[in-house]
Design a protein around this motif. Structure first.
Motif, PDB file in Angstrom:
ATOM      1  N   GLU A  59     -37.425 -42.506  16.768  1.00 34.83           N
ATOM      2  CA  GLU A  59     -36.671 -41.375  17.312  1.00 34.83           C
ATOM      3  C   GLU A  59     -36.201 -40.384  16.251  1.00 34.83           C
ATOM      4  N   VAL A  60     -36.221 -40.762  15.000  1.00 29.93           N
ATOM      5  CA  VAL A  60     -35.807 -39.850  13.930  1.00 29.93           C
ATOM      6  C   VAL A  60     -36.958 -38.992  13.404  1.00 29.93           C
ATOM      7  N   LEU A  61     -38.179 -39.281  13.847  1.00 25.55           N
ATOM      8  CA  LEU A  61     -39.336 -38.539  13.367  1.00 25.55           C
ATOM      9  C   LEU A  61     -39.392 -37.153  14.003  1.00 25.55           C
ATOM     10  N   PRO A  62     -39.761 -36.134  13.233  1.00 33.63           N
ATOM     11  CA  PRO A  62     -39.701 -34.757  13.747  1.00 33.63           C
ATOM     12  C   PRO A  62     -40.623 -34.480  14.936  1.00 33.63           C
ATOM     13  N   GLN A  63     -41.751 -35.175  15.051  1.00 30.94           N
ATOM     14  CA  GLN A  63     -42.673 -34.919  16.161  1.00 30.94           C
ATOM     15  C   GLN A  63     -42.292 -35.672  17.438  1.00 30.94           C
ATOM     16  N   HIS A  64     -41.294 -36.550  17.360  1.00 25.04           N
ATOM     17  CA  HIS A  64     -40.844 -37.331  18.519  1.00 25.04           C
ATOM     18  C   HIS A  64     -40.082 -36.435  19.502  1.00 25.04           C
ATOM     19  N   SER A  78     -39.192 -37.897  23.120  1.00 26.27           N
ATOM     20  CA  SER A  78     -38.326 -38.787  23.905  1.00 26.27           C
ATOM     21  C   SER A  78     -38.897 -40.196  23.934  1.00 26.27           C
ATOM     22  N   SER A  79     -38.037 -41.142  24.344  1.00 27.07           N
ATOM     23  CA  SER A  79     -38.443 -42.550  24.466  1.00 27.07           C
ATOM     24  C   SER A  79     -37.770 -43.154  25.683  1.00 27.07           C
ATOM     25  N   ASP A  80     -38.506 -44.035  26.362  1.00 28.01           N
ATOM     26  CA  ASP A  80     -37.958 -44.820  27.466  1.00 28.01           C
ATOM     27  C   ASP A  80     -38.410 -46.267  27.282  1.00 28.01           C
ATOM     28  N   VAL A  81     -37.515 -47.201  27.588  1.00 30.79           N
ATOM     29  CA  VAL A  81     -37.825 -48.626  27.482  1.00 30.79           C
ATOM     30  C   VAL A  81     -37.651 -49.245  28.855  1.00 30.79           C
ATOM     31  N   TYR A  82     -38.630 -50.060  29.257  1.00 28.64           N
ATOM     32  CA  TYR A  82     -38.614 -50.741  30.555  1.00 28.64           C
ATOM     33  C   TYR A  82     -38.863 -52.227  30.337  1.00 28.64           C
ATOM     34  N   SER A  83     -38.330 -53.044  31.243  1.00 33.89           N
ATOM     35  CA  SER A  83     -38.619 -54.477  31.204  1.00 33.89           C
ATOM     36  C   SER A  83     -38.970 -54.939  32.609  1.00 33.89           C
ATOM     37  N   SER A  84     -39.667 -56.076  32.691  1.00 31.89           N
ATOM     38  CA  SER A  84     -40.055 -56.616  33.986  1.00 31.89           C
ATOM     39  C   SER A  84     -39.642 -58.085  34.071  1.00 31.89           C
ATOM     40  N   SER A  96     -33.954 -56.814  22.325  1.00 31.34           N
ATOM     41  CA  SER A  96     -32.974 -56.296  21.360  1.00 31.34           C
ATOM     42  C   SER A  96     -33.665 -55.671  20.163  1.00 31.34           C
ATOM     43  N   TRP A  97     -34.721 -56.304  19.668  1.00 32.95           N
ATOM     44  CA  TRP A  97     -35.472 -55.761  18.539  1.00 32.95           C
ATOM     45  C   TRP A  97     -36.066 -54.391  18.899  1.00 32.95           C
ATOM     46  N   VAL A  98     -36.651 -54.297  20.097  1.00 32.69           N
ATOM     47  CA  VAL A  98     -37.237 -53.029  20.546  1.00 32.69           C
ATOM     48  C   VAL A  98     -36.166 -51.947  20.605  1.00 32.69           C
ATOM     49  N   CYS A  99     -35.038 -52.256  21.259  1.00 35.09           N
ATOM     50  CA  CYS A  99     -33.994 -51.251  21.489  1.00 35.09           C
ATOM     51  C   CYS A  99     -33.176 -50.901  20.245  1.00 35.09           C
ATOM     52  N   ASP A 100     -32.962 -51.881  19.369  1.00 32.09           N
ATOM     53  CA  ASP A 100     -32.070 -51.677  18.225  1.00 32.09           C
ATOM     54  C   ASP A 100     -32.788 -51.311  16.934  1.00 32.09           C
ATOM     55  N   LYS A 101     -34.075 -51.648  16.830  1.00 35.14           N
ATOM     56  CA  LYS A 101     -34.787 -51.416  15.572  1.00 35.14           C
ATOM     57  C   LYS A 101     -36.045 -50.558  15.745  1.00 35.14           C
TER      58      LYS A 101
END
Length: 84
Positions: free
Chosen positions: A31-36, A38-44, A20-25
């Motif tokens: 993602e708001v930074l101009p050089q960003h 894309s982002s992907d989050v994975y879990s195992s 939750s911390w990773v996804c929400d904070k």
């Protein structure tokens, strides 16, 4: 383009809260930074969380996760595309 892979192993009791911390904070802060790009989050199933972010140039790091939620410190690797 630079891809940054960030990987952390959660403590057994901290997995849901860390995810939750990773996804929400953590990821939304990047993602708001101009050089960003894309982002992907994975879990195992072994309590790992991986975030892969793509950047136009110099990648930014995710903030340090709450220590009580991790089994070990995060690892970070940067990659660049290969022309084939």
């Amino acid at each position: 383009m630079i891809a940054r892979m960030w990987e952390v192993r959660a403590s057994r009791s901290g997995f849901d809260e860390l995810l939750s911390w990773v996804c929400d904070k953590a990821v939304p802060a990047l993602e708001v930074l101009p050089q960003h790009v894309s982002s992907d989050v994975y879990s195992s199933t072994d309590h790992r969380i991986v975030v892969i972010t793509k950047w136009r140039n110099t990648p930014e790091s995710l903030p340090a996760p709450p220590e009580k939620l991790v089994a070990r410190a995060p690892h970070v690797w940067d990659f660049t595309p290969v022309d084939r």
